[in-house]
Design an enzyme around this catalytic site. Structure first.
Site, mmCIF file in Angstrom:
data_model
loop_
_atom_site.group_PDB
_atom_site.id
_atom_site.type_symbol
_atom_site.label_atom_id
_atom_site.label_comp_id
_atom_site.label_asym_id
_atom_site.label_seq_id
_atom_site.Cartn_x
_atom_site.Cartn_y
_atom_site.Cartn_z
ATOM 1 N N LEU A 275 0.848 -1.193 0.000
ATOM 2 C CA LEU A 275 0.000 0.000 0.000
ATOM 3 C C LEU A 275 0.884 1.243 0.000
ATOM 4 O O LEU A 275 1.573 1.537 0.970
ATOM 5 C CB LEU A 275 -0.922 -0.010 1.214
ATOM 6 C CG LEU A 275 -1.812 -1.255 1.358
ATOM 7 C CD1 LEU A 275 -2.736 -1.113 2.567
ATOM 8 C CD2 LEU A 275 -2.628 -1.496 0.091
ATOM 9 N N LYS B 237 5.542 10.385 -0.447
ATOM 10 C CA LYS B 237 6.156 9.972 0.813
ATOM 11 C C LYS B 237 7.010 8.729 0.670
ATOM 12 O O LYS B 237 8.131 8.668 1.198
ATOM 13 C CB LYS B 237 5.075 9.742 1.872
ATOM 14 C CG LYS B 237 5.640 9.253 3.206
ATOM 15 C CD LYS B 237 4.609 9.213 4.302
ATOM 16 C CE LYS B 237 3.599 8.123 4.122
ATOM 17 N NZ LYS B 237 2.757 7.933 5.324
ATOM 18 N N ASP C 151 5.375 2.650 3.721
ATOM 19 C CA ASP C 151 6.108 3.619 4.541
ATOM 20 C C ASP C 151 6.666 2.997 5.818
ATOM 21 O O ASP C 151 6.912 3.686 6.798
ATOM 22 C CB ASP C 151 5.222 4.815 4.886
ATOM 23 C CG ASP C 151 4.013 4.439 5.741
ATOM 24 O OD1 ASP C 151 3.784 3.229 5.963
ATOM 25 O OD2 ASP C 151 3.291 5.358 6.184
ATOM 26 N N GLY D 3 -4.135 0.618 18.243
ATOM 27 C CA GLY D 3 -5.190 -0.380 18.311
ATOM 28 C C GLY D 3 -4.712 -1.593 19.089
ATOM 29 O O GLY D 3 -3.563 -2.016 18.946
ATOM 30 N N HIS E 93 48.233 12.172 -2.732
ATOM 31 C CA HIS E 93 47.670 13.422 -2.246
ATOM 32 C C HIS E 93 47.374 14.404 -3.374
ATOM 33 O O HIS E 93 48.057 14.457 -4.392
ATOM 34 C CB HIS E 93 48.593 14.107 -1.216
ATOM 35 C CG HIS E 93 50.032 13.727 -1.305
ATOM 36 N ND1 HIS E 93 50.714 13.209 -0.242
ATOM 37 C CD2 HIS E 93 50.905 13.758 -2.334
ATOM 38 C CE1 HIS E 93 51.957 12.945 -0.603
ATOM 39 N NE2 HIS E 93 52.095 13.267 -1.862
ATOM 40 N N TYR F 202 43.369 14.613 -9.007
ATOM 41 C CA TYR F 202 42.099 14.219 -9.622
ATOM 42 C C TYR F 202 42.407 13.225 -10.729
ATOM 43 O O TYR F 202 43.135 13.543 -11.691
ATOM 44 C CB TYR F 202 41.350 15.410 -10.210
ATOM 45 C CG TYR F 202 40.159 14.959 -11.033
ATOM 46 C CD1 TYR F 202 39.037 14.422 -10.407
ATOM 47 C CD2 TYR F 202 40.183 15.000 -12.429
ATOM 48 C CE1 TYR F 202 37.967 13.956 -11.142
ATOM 49 C CE2 TYR F 202 39.113 14.537 -13.176
ATOM 50 C CZ TYR F 202 38.007 14.019 -12.533
ATOM 51 O OH TYR F 202 36.941 13.547 -13.266
ATOM 52 N N ALA G 75 51.732 14.508 -6.206
ATOM 53 C CA ALA G 75 50.773 15.478 -5.679
ATOM 54 C C ALA G 75 50.426 16.515 -6.740
ATOM 55 O O ALA G 75 51.283 16.997 -7.471
ATOM 56 C CB ALA G 75 51.361 16.169 -4.453
ATOM 57 N N ASN H 292 40.233 15.434 -18.475
ATOM 58 C CA ASN H 292 39.469 14.440 -19.232
ATOM 59 C C ASN H 292 38.284 14.997 -20.002
ATOM 60 O O ASN H 292 37.621 14.264 -20.728
ATOM 61 C CB ASN H 292 38.967 13.343 -18.283
ATOM 62 C CG ASN H 292 38.085 13.894 -17.173
ATOM 63 O OD1 ASN H 292 38.232 15.034 -16.754
ATOM 64 N ND2 ASN H 292 37.157 13.087 -16.709
#
Length: 454
Positions: free
Chosen positions: A11, A25, A108, A144, A349, A352, A366, A372
């Site tokens: 549900l 949600k 949920d 309940g 160190h 990229y 370093a 790229n």
């Protein structure tokens, strides 16, 4: 029980207004996975089961999210919100196909565990006709109550309708149910809407089934299994519970977490034994860390494969496609994306590395950057085995650097470098003796003149 057919009705049509969100949600996430997908994964953990998804707002998005993890599912729209029994009957077409078992779960409740649902199905296999999943909260107020007589569940009484004696009962309705398929439609169709809201309540089928002489029972599960998410605070609480479960599971399997409460995992994180994870590490989806690896503090990993005895961080970022071989190292302030890093290679160190292949035992200095991207396309950098890339080098892809090659520090490399070659790609240094003194005197005079003019 494994040969019993099963339909799981999920549900997922609630409006979720208390989330105060444009997102349905059930698509909010715990551990990186939509709430409803956690529920579907739990259902699938009970064995083979077809899934019927009852949807409302954002129907296609909800269905798409579920199908990414479960494959094709049947989806049924609940066009009017007339109660939980009405929602289940939105899937009438699927129920009518005829299944041994029906599971009714809520989209949920992301913390429901497969073993809890499996226990309910096992009760059906043992002869029960209807099984309600219950729990015992610290305070039952507002829930309940499950009313039992002689080992049978006879009714679910809501708080506002309960007598003082019934309010003392600590066994409460968790909302989830399992029922024998042959009785499902008859029980659901017998639910009426003679109540203040004019809605059809799923809880009414307990009294109906008992009245028909059916075998109705309840099982108890841990409280956290039935926690429903209605707002962002409850979402955060569910995240905390999920993470604590995962942390404990990993530590018991042989993973060292130095400060467990500071490490966060995703729904599909795989960490092998003898991995050590320092404080403040985040794992996004699709990460596998092999045995013996060391993850230093403040590292962020997503979509990455980390080989045996590899070392990551501190302050390292592994992005999707990062594939690190055995004993490789990605150190502080390095980012690796869509790149293979060979055995024993070091990126220690400030680097990229993107869209690249780094050969075994190569050393990346370093400040090295693989350039790229030209604004339109990504290009590849290939570095052979035992290569040395000097500090502050820019490798402009597409480019290939051969085995044992040496790149001088500060180089901009735009052409392939053969094996065993030395490449220098920088302007020659020029030194002018005494020029610094002349410049200082000149600039001081200019500054003094400006001060006088003011």
């Amino acid at each position: 029980m494994t040969d019993r057919t099963c339909l799981s009705i999920v549900l997922a049509a609630g409006e979720g207004t208390r989330m105060k969100s444009n997102l349905p949600k059930v698509l909010h996430r715990v551990a990186g996975l939509p709430l409803v997908c956690h529920v579907v994964n739990a259902v699938r953990g009970t064995g083979k089961s077809d899934v019927a998804l009852v949807v409302g707002r954002g129907a296609e998005d909800v269905r798409s999210a579920v199908e990414k993890i479960a494959g094709p599912v049947s989806a049924f729209e609940q066009k009017e919100r007339l109660g939980t029994a009405h929602a289940v009957l939105a899937a009438r077409e699927a129920i009518a196909r005829g299944y041994d078992d029906l599971l009714i779960v809520f989209g949920d409740t992301p913390l429901i565990e497969a073993q809890s649902l499996l226990a309910a199905r096992e009760r059906l296999a043992q002869g029960a006709d209807l099984v309600v999943i219950g729990f015992r909260p610290a305070s039952p107020h507002g829930y309940g109550r499950l009313i039992e007589e002689g080992g049978q569940l006879v009714a679910i009484i809501e708080e506002k309708e309960a007598t003082d004696e019934q309010k003392k009962i600590g066994f409460c309705n968790g909302g989830l149910m399992a029922l024998r398929g042959q009785h499902a439609l008859a029980l659901l169709d017998a639910v009426g809407n003679d109540n203040a809201k004019g809605e059809y309540y799923l809880t009414d089928i307990v009294a109906i089934a008992h009245g028909k002489g059916l075998n109705v029972t309840a099982i108890e599960v841990p409280v956290d299994n039935v926690i429903g998410i209605n707002n962002r605070a409850e979402l955060a609480e569910a995240e905390t519970i999920w993470q604590n479960r995962k942390r404990r599971e990993l530590m018991l399997s042989g993973v060292t977490l130095i400060a467990p409460e500071t490490v966060f995992f995703s729904y599909d994180t795989v960490i092998e034994p003898d991995v050590v994870i320092e404080p403040n590490v985040f794992f996004g989806p699709s990460v596998h860390v092999a045995s013996g690896a060391l993850i230093h503090s403040f590292s962020h990993l997503e979509g990455a494969q980390v080989g045996e005895k590899a070392e990551i961080g501190p302050f390292a970022r592994l992005r999707p496609g990062a594939d690190l071989a055995e004993k490789s190292k990605v150190g502080n302030f390095c980012e690796v994306k869509n790149a293979k890093v060979g055995k024993g290679a070091k990126i220690n160190h400030l680097a990229y590395i993107g869209d690249a292949v780094i050969g075994a035992s190569s050393n990346i200095g370093a400040g090295t950057i693989t350039c790229n991207y030209d604004g339109y396309n990504k290009f590849k950098t290939i570095i052979g085995d035992n290569a040395f890339i000097g500090s502050n080098s820019s490798l402009v892809a597409p480019v290939e650097i051969g085995d044992n090659a040496y790149i001088a520090s500060g180089s901009v490399i735009t052409a392939d470098v053969p094996a065993d070659a030395l490449a220098l790609g920088r302007a020659r240094q020029e030194t002018k003796e005494g020029r610094a003194k002349i410049l200082r005197e000149k600039y001081a005079a200019i500054k003094a003149a400006k001060s006088v003019s003011k």
